[in-house]
Design an enzyme around this catalytic site. Structure first.
Site, PDB file in Angstrom:
ATOM      1  N   SER A 220       0.835  -1.583  -0.387  1.00 21.52           N
ATOM      2  CA  SER A 220       0.363  -0.053  -0.140  1.00 21.52           C
ATOM      3  C   SER A 220       0.700   0.628  -0.448  1.00 21.52           C
ATOM      4  O   SER A 220       0.613   2.629   0.101  1.00 21.52           O
ATOM      5  CB  SER A 220      -0.968   0.497   1.267  1.00 21.52           C
ATOM      6  OG  SER A 220      -0.496   0.320   2.599  1.00 21.52           O
TER       7      SER A 220
ATOM      8  N   LYS B 150       0.529   4.797   6.692  1.00 15.93           N
ATOM      9  CA  LYS B 150      -0.299   5.211   5.674  1.00 15.93           C
ATOM     10  C   LYS B 150       0.512   7.134   6.060  1.00 15.93           C
ATOM     11  O   LYS B 150       1.232   6.998   6.202  1.00 15.93           O
ATOM     12  CB  LYS B 150      -1.816   5.637   6.613  1.00 15.93           C
ATOM     13  CG  LYS B 150      -2.138   4.120   5.798  1.00 15.93           C
ATOM     14  CD  LYS B 150      -1.731   3.374   4.969  1.00 15.93           C
ATOM     15  CE  LYS B 150      -2.854   2.341   5.295  1.00 15.93           C
ATOM     16  NZ  LYS B 150      -2.635   0.566   3.757  1.00 15.93           N
TER      17      LYS B 150
END
Length: 206
Positions: free
Chosen positions: A16, A71
């Site tokens: 990701s 993230k």
């Protein structure tokens, strides 16, 4: 004691945050996951460091307190953020995975179901923009087509931030500092004279 209060090392799995983290995942059969140095949030507070747009942070999953992942901070409290449209995003994943010859696209349906826990601003002409509430941030994976992030679970309480990623420490060939910057598909526009921004999602024209 140092690890508890100042920093810790994290073995990062998944794609990701490509290409910054785990750049070679899926490219080499002998891939070794990146190990990242994380400065704990308590240390950042003690040293007067504030979270910034573009920082890569370690967070506790809002869905599973036993799961943590990295993230990038895209928006801060009172910023206005354009969500990555759920349907367009899902179709992009299907198209990319189909081109790769894979047939298990449906596993992404639940992850990419869009849930908005922010507030719509009357000042926004486009309903796809929302205002990040106080005490929250908006986080995304750089490789957004394969990321479970705020486009799926909404704005993240700042209390779920464990720390800031500072450097890749392993493998040795991957040692480097981690830069704080927004990805190319995010565009900032100042909101008047305030310190907040309207953050749009942009795509390259082909």
């Amino acid at each position: 004691a140092v690890q508890e209060k100042l920093c810790y090392f994290s073995n990062v799995t998944g794609s990701s945050m490509q290409p910054v983290i785990n750049e070679n995942l899926g490219k080499r059969s002998n891939h070794f996951d990146d190990h990242v140095l994380i400065w704990r949030r308590t240390w950042l507070q003690l040293t007067g460091q504030q979270l910034k747009r573009g920082d890569i942070v370690s967070i506790v999953s809002p869905k599973d307190p036993n799961e943590c992942f990295l993230k990038r901070v895209i928006a801060l409290p009172n910023d206005r953020i354009c969500r990555v449209n759920g349907q367009k995003r899902l179709r992009t994943v299907f198209r990319v995975r189909h081109a790769a010859g894979k047939e298990d696209e449906n596993e992404y349906v639940e992850d990419f179901y869009l849930k908005n826990n922010g507030t719509n601003s009357k000042e926004d002409d486009d309903e796809s923009f929302m205002t990040v509430p106080p005490g929250h941030i908006w986080v995304e994976g750089d490789n957004f087509n394969y990321s479970y992030d705020s486009n799926s679970f909404g704005c993240l309480p700042i209390g779920l931030v464990l720390g800031k990623a500072f450097a890749i420490c392993l493998p040795l060939k991957r040692i480097r500092l981690i830069e704080s910057k927004l990805p190319d598909h995010r565009q900032l526009t100042p909101i008047g004279t305030s310190s907040n921004y309207k953050i749009d999602f942009v795509t390259k024209q082909t």
